[in-house]
Design a protein around this motif. Structure first.
Motif, PDB file in Angstrom:
ATOM      1  N   SER A 175      32.159 126.185 -21.180  1.00  0.00           N
ATOM      2  CA  SER A 175      31.031 127.117 -21.293  1.00  0.00           C
ATOM      3  C   SER A 175      31.047 128.144 -20.169  1.00  0.00           C
ATOM      4  O   SER A 175      30.768 129.329 -20.389  1.00  0.00           O
ATOM      5  CB  SER A 175      29.711 126.336 -21.271  1.00  0.00           C
ATOM      6  N   ALA A 197      33.839 130.611 -20.872  1.00  0.00           N
ATOM      7  CA  ALA A 197      33.436 131.519 -21.957  1.00  0.00           C
ATOM      8  C   ALA A 197      32.418 132.533 -21.460  1.00  0.00           C
ATOM      9  O   ALA A 197      32.459 133.719 -21.825  1.00  0.00           O
ATOM     10  CB  ALA A 197      32.875 130.715 -23.123  1.00  0.00           C
ATOM     11  N   LEU A 212      32.807 136.578 -21.545  1.00  0.00           N
ATOM     12  CA  LEU A 212      31.812 137.400 -22.249  1.00  0.00           C
ATOM     13  C   LEU A 212      31.133 138.380 -21.299  1.00  0.00           C
ATOM     14  O   LEU A 212      30.891 139.541 -21.648  1.00  0.00           O
ATOM     15  CB  LEU A 212      30.763 136.496 -22.911  1.00  0.00           C
TER      16      LEU A 212
END
Length: 473
Positions: free
Chosen positions: A30, A33, A37
């Motif tokens: 997470s 990611a 992003l």
């Protein structure tokens, strides 16, 4: 009796049921990611990305909230651990001196490399409104400021040095109390469990904090931000490799005539385990077994390995100083040499005792910045974004440092069979992977070679080392 029969297969089925990812793996992915992003958002819509900066600041605020209790608990317990380790005599005292020297050396290397490559240069990690914060203090004012107004006011103020001062006083006072202080120490250990539980809860929102911080800095700086973060990571890994091969390897060969590459090859399976878990804690029982198998006596292994897991964190030391310089440079306020030396001294003390707890390194980093340059703490949010990328490097360096330390301490105390070391590392005496045992491993050279059942049968083996050896990155 009949009711217990169906329970056994169910309990046995649990370990056999393979889970693809555990919760920590999900958090790891997470964060990665979120960083990706955030970087993409910062490049595509920089104006919007900069408005997400409060997400990073909120996360840093939660970390700052935990600095005082973390520093207090870990320093008090750390002082107690030093006293306990020192009571074992020559082995413990020698190990502690070596650990302090190597940690200091690793911190200094981090500072030297950081000053050479200037990580974070060209970034815009901070608003101009913070540039004028903080007034210069004289040495006298700085020293007097370490003493809090009251015992408890240290925990409500912003000076981490005051908390450190109170913690050291408390730790030494508990030493003086002896057995009467044992219940108080137990209570502080319970408090530490609670404090780190809260910290672990906070770390679950790390993806949100990393997303906001990375998006904002990339939105302000552009591709230069990604480049600077990459430079820091590459420089960190190169520094760790040079430290392992150049410093640890040279010292190991000079003392024992053992090639560090052969030692690392012997520990190959442990390295794979560490890379998979991002923590050297998972390899602790295997390190104990393998160092006994290679020929180091059980007392040396039983003292050096668990103590080193808390006090000999070379990779973490390199990370702390390089990350601090990165944040200071990236926020446009590079540290002076005197501030760097002060930070080094603080890190030497504050990094002890909290090893092994996820997020402890991050809290120590924030505590050091809060002490010397409070306006730089907000930059920790950006470090969170790449912290996970560097965790394997820290864990591998810490693990290697402890393996080398065990051989060195064994050699200095004449409790290692060097003939056996060479036979094991050459592959003549294989390690029993099935039972984590070897053929007569762990015997001191002055003792007859006796077959043992492995580390788990040793009084100084893996049993009872969970708290002392909670390790690592």
């Amino acid at each position: 009796m009949a009711a217990s029969a169906p329970l056994r297969p169910a309990s046995e089925a649990g370990p056999r049921r393979r889970k693809s990812w555990d919760k920590h793996t999900w958090l790891y992915v997470s964060v990665i990611a979120a960083v990706v992003l955030g970087a993409v958002l910062g490049l595509v819509v920089p104006e919007f990305a900069t408005t997400l900066e409060p997400l990073g600041k909120a996360f840093v605020g939660l970390i700052k909230m935990m600095i005082a209790p973390i520093i207090f608990c870990t320093i008090v317990i750390g002082v107690g651990s030093i006293a306990k380790a020192a009571t074992v005599g020559k082995i413990g005292g020698l190990a502690l001196i070596y650990f302090m020297a190597m940690s200091t050396f690793a911190l200094a290397i981090g500072l030297v490399v950081g000053n050479l490559i200037h990580p974070g240069e060209g970034l815009d990690m901070h608003g101009a409104q913070y540039a004028a914060e903080g007034e210069a203090k004289t040495t006298q004012e700085f020293l007097l400021g370490i003493i809090p107004m009251t015992f408890f006011s240290a925990f409500t103020g912003e000076s981490v040095l005051q908390v450190l001062f109170i913690a050291l006083l408390t730790g030494f006072a508990l030493q003086g109390l002896g057995e009467r202080g044992a219940p108080i120490m137990a209570g502080i250990k319970h408090l530490q469990v609670l404090v780190f539980r809260i910290l672990s809860m906070i770390l679950w929102i790390a993806p949100i904090g990393a997303f906001g911080a990375i998006a904002a800095v990339v939105g302000k700086t552009g591709v230069a931000a990604i480049w600077s973060l990459g430079v820091l990571m590459v420089a960190f890994y190169i520094t760790c490799i040079l430290f392992i091969v150049g410093v640890l390897g040279t010292l190991l060969y000079a003392v024992t005539r053992v090639n560090i590459i052969s030692l690392m090859k012997y520990l190959g399976r442990e390295y794979l385990l560490i890379v998979g878990t991002s923590s050297s804690e998972s390899a602790l029982p295997r390190l104990i077994a393998k160092m006994e198998h290679v020929g180091v006596s059980k007392p040396v292994v039983g003292i050096t390995v668990p103590t080193g897991y808390s006090f000999n964190l070379d990779g973490t030391a390199i990370y702390l100083t390089m990350a601090s310089l990165f944040i200071a440079t990236g926020m446009g306020n590079p540290m002076s040499i005197s501030e760097q030396i002060g930070l080094l001294v603080f890190m030497i003390i504050a990094s002890k005792g909290a090893a092994g707890v996820t997020g402890a390194g991050l809290a120590t980093l924030a505590g050091g910045l809060q002490t010397y340059r409070p306006e730089l703490v907000d930059g920790v949010g950006v470090i969170v974004g790449i912290d996970r990328f560097m965790s394997e490097g820290r864990a591998l360096t810490n693990f290697t440092g402890n393996a080398v330390a065990t051989l060195l301490i064994g050699s200095w105390t004449k409790q290692v069979d060097m003939m056996r070391v060479r036979r094991v590392l050459s592959g003549e005496v294989p390690f029993n992977e099935a039972s984590l045992s070897g053929d007569g491993h762990g015997s001191a050279p002055k003792e007859p070679v006796v077959a043992t059942s492995g580390a788990h049968g040793s009084g100084s083996g893996s049993g009872g080392l969970g708290s002392a050896g909670a390790a690592a990155h």
